[in-house]
Design a protein around this motif. Structure first.
Motif, mmCIF file in Angstrom:
data_model
loop_
_atom_site.group_PDB
_atom_site.id
_atom_site.type_symbol
_atom_site.label_atom_id
_atom_site.label_comp_id
_atom_site.label_asym_id
_atom_site.label_seq_id
_atom_site.Cartn_x
_atom_site.Cartn_y
_atom_site.Cartn_z
ATOM 1 N N LYS A 77 0.835 -1.201 0.000
ATOM 2 C CA LYS A 77 0.000 0.000 0.000
ATOM 3 C C LYS A 77 0.868 1.250 0.000
ATOM 4 N N GLU A 78 1.942 1.225 0.806
ATOM 5 C CA GLU A 78 2.843 2.375 0.881
ATOM 6 C C GLU A 78 3.555 2.586 -0.455
ATOM 7 N N LYS A 79 3.964 1.468 -1.080
ATOM 8 C CA LYS A 79 4.643 1.568 -2.371
ATOM 9 C C LYS A 79 3.708 2.095 -3.453
ATOM 10 N N ASN A 80 2.469 1.628 -3.439
ATOM 11 C CA ASN A 80 1.497 2.110 -4.427
ATOM 12 C C ASN A 80 1.266 3.609 -4.283
ATOM 13 N N LYS A 81 1.192 4.073 -3.032
ATOM 14 C CA LYS A 81 1.004 5.506 -2.787
ATOM 15 C C LYS A 81 2.219 6.297 -3.271
ATOM 16 N N LYS A 82 3.407 5.777 -2.969
ATOM 17 C CA LYS A 82 4.646 6.454 -3.384
ATOM 18 C C LYS A 82 4.730 6.480 -4.906
ATOM 19 N N PHE A 83 4.345 5.381 -5.543
ATOM 20 C CA PHE A 83 4.375 5.318 -7.009
ATOM 21 C C PHE A 83 3.436 6.370 -7.591
ATOM 22 N N LYS A 84 2.210 6.419 -7.056
ATOM 23 C CA LYS A 84 1.215 7.357 -7.587
ATOM 24 C C LYS A 84 1.640 8.805 -7.371
ATOM 25 N N ASP A 85 2.175 9.097 -6.183
ATOM 26 C CA ASP A 85 2.628 10.464 -5.897
ATOM 27 C C ASP A 85 3.779 10.865 -6.821
ATOM 28 N N TYR A 90 6.158 13.236 -11.854
ATOM 29 C CA TYR A 90 6.793 12.926 -13.138
ATOM 30 C C TYR A 90 6.005 13.559 -14.284
ATOM 31 N N LEU A 91 4.690 13.402 -14.237
ATOM 32 C CA LEU A 91 3.838 13.944 -15.302
ATOM 33 C C LEU A 91 3.973 15.460 -15.400
ATOM 34 N N THR A 155 13.532 6.236 -11.458
ATOM 35 C CA THR A 155 14.198 5.309 -10.532
ATOM 36 C C THR A 155 13.296 5.042 -9.325
ATOM 37 N N THR A 156 12.665 6.090 -8.822
ATOM 38 C CA THR A 156 11.739 5.937 -7.687
ATOM 39 C C THR A 156 10.536 5.098 -8.084
ATOM 40 N N LEU A 157 10.028 5.297 -9.284
ATOM 41 C CA LEU A 157 8.897 4.504 -9.762
ATOM 42 C C LEU A 157 9.268 3.022 -9.840
ATOM 43 N N LYS A 158 10.462 2.728 -10.307
ATOM 44 C CA LYS A 158 10.907 1.338 -10.405
ATOM 45 C C LYS A 158 11.011 0.688 -9.027
ATOM 46 N N LYS A 159 11.508 1.447 -8.050
ATOM 47 C CA LYS A 159 11.673 0.921 -6.692
ATOM 48 C C LYS A 159 10.328 0.647 -6.026
ATOM 49 N N ASN A 160 9.293 1.342 -6.450
ATOM 50 C CA ASN A 160 7.980 1.211 -5.815
ATOM 51 C C ASN A 160 6.946 0.548 -6.720
ATOM 52 N N ASP A 161 7.426 -0.155 -7.730
ATOM 53 C CA ASP A 161 6.519 -0.834 -8.651
ATOM 54 C C ASP A 161 6.010 -2.136 -8.043
ATOM 55 N N THR A 162 4.696 -2.267 -7.894
ATOM 56 C CA THR A 162 4.082 -3.494 -7.366
ATOM 57 C C THR A 162 3.288 -4.220 -8.446
ATOM 58 N N LYS A 164 0.716 -2.824 -9.914
ATOM 59 C CA LYS A 164 -0.621 -2.222 -9.975
ATOM 60 C C LYS A 164 -0.705 -1.205 -11.109
ATOM 61 N N TYR A 165 0.384 -0.474 -11.320
ATOM 62 C CA TYR A 165 0.411 0.531 -12.368
ATOM 63 C C TYR A 165 1.352 0.064 -13.487
#
Length: 216
Positions: A77-85, A90-91, A155-162, A164-165
């Protein structure tokens, strides 16, 4: 421990069986049955203790497994939130750098074309490109820094990829942006090839921008 308790349980069964056999022998021969009853009791106690121990171990293991699952779920859940944020950041950066790279590319294309129209016999394309880069040095620095920031976000997105996205969408977008930013910050090739390559790279980045925008 479970192996020991399992052996203790089966040993208890054996003791009960032996005790029962002795009990029937004592009964048939009308002897004192106290010893055989004690043996049966010991076997039953061994069985109860072993089953109780196994039950406690199973409960303990189940509690540990549940705690691990909760920990994994919390981390996910924490990783998904970090990925989305991070994806949101990034966008926003992608949009800014896209605009600056597109603007600089158009400026380069126009400046290069003008230099050719106003060229003399001693026209030197390398000097022309050096002059264009020097004139737009601040823009080049901004775009280069922006690309570095996009790389950091990725790099942050890769570390928090579960899973889901769609991480691949961002990887493709970053590759395309890197191609575009490199093209406008380090000019090379011919005037005609630059125009074509820039147009293609610009279209590719535009498609990726739409792709990552659609995830929101």
């Amino acid at each position: 421990m479970e192996t020991f308790l399992s052996l203790l349980f089966f040993l208890g069964i054996i003791v009960v069986v032996v005790g029962a056999i002795l009990f029937f022998i004592d009964y048939a021969q009308k002897r004192n049955k106290k010893k055989s009853l004690i043996i049966i009791g010991v076997g039953i106690i061994m069985g109860i203790v072993s089953l109780g121990g196994i039950s406690l171990i199973d409960q303990h293991n189940a509690a540990i497994a549940e705690a691990q699952q909760q920990k994994i779920a919390k981390l996910k859940k924490e990783k998904n939130k970090k990925f989305k944020d991070t994806a949101s950041e990034y966008l926003a950066e992608y949009y800014i750098i896209f605009g600056k790279a597109e603007d600089l590319g158009n400026t380069i294309n126009k400046s290069w074309g003008d230099s050719i129209e106003n060229s003399s016999a001693d026209y030197d394309v390398d000097k022309v490109l050096d002059a264009i880069e020097a004139k737009n040095s601040s823009k080049i620095t901004t775009i280069t820094d922006g690309q570095s920031q996009l790389d950091t976000y990725l790099t942050t997105l890769k570390k928090n990829d579960t899973g889901k996205y769609n991480l691949k969408t961002y990887e493709t977008a970053n590759d395309r942006m890197s191609t575009l930013t490199t093209m406008v910050t380090s000019i090379s090739g011919s005037y005609s090839s630059f125009g074509t390559d820039f147009s293609n790279a610009d279209d590719a980045v535009s498609k990726s921008f739409k792709a990552i925008s659609s995830t929101y």
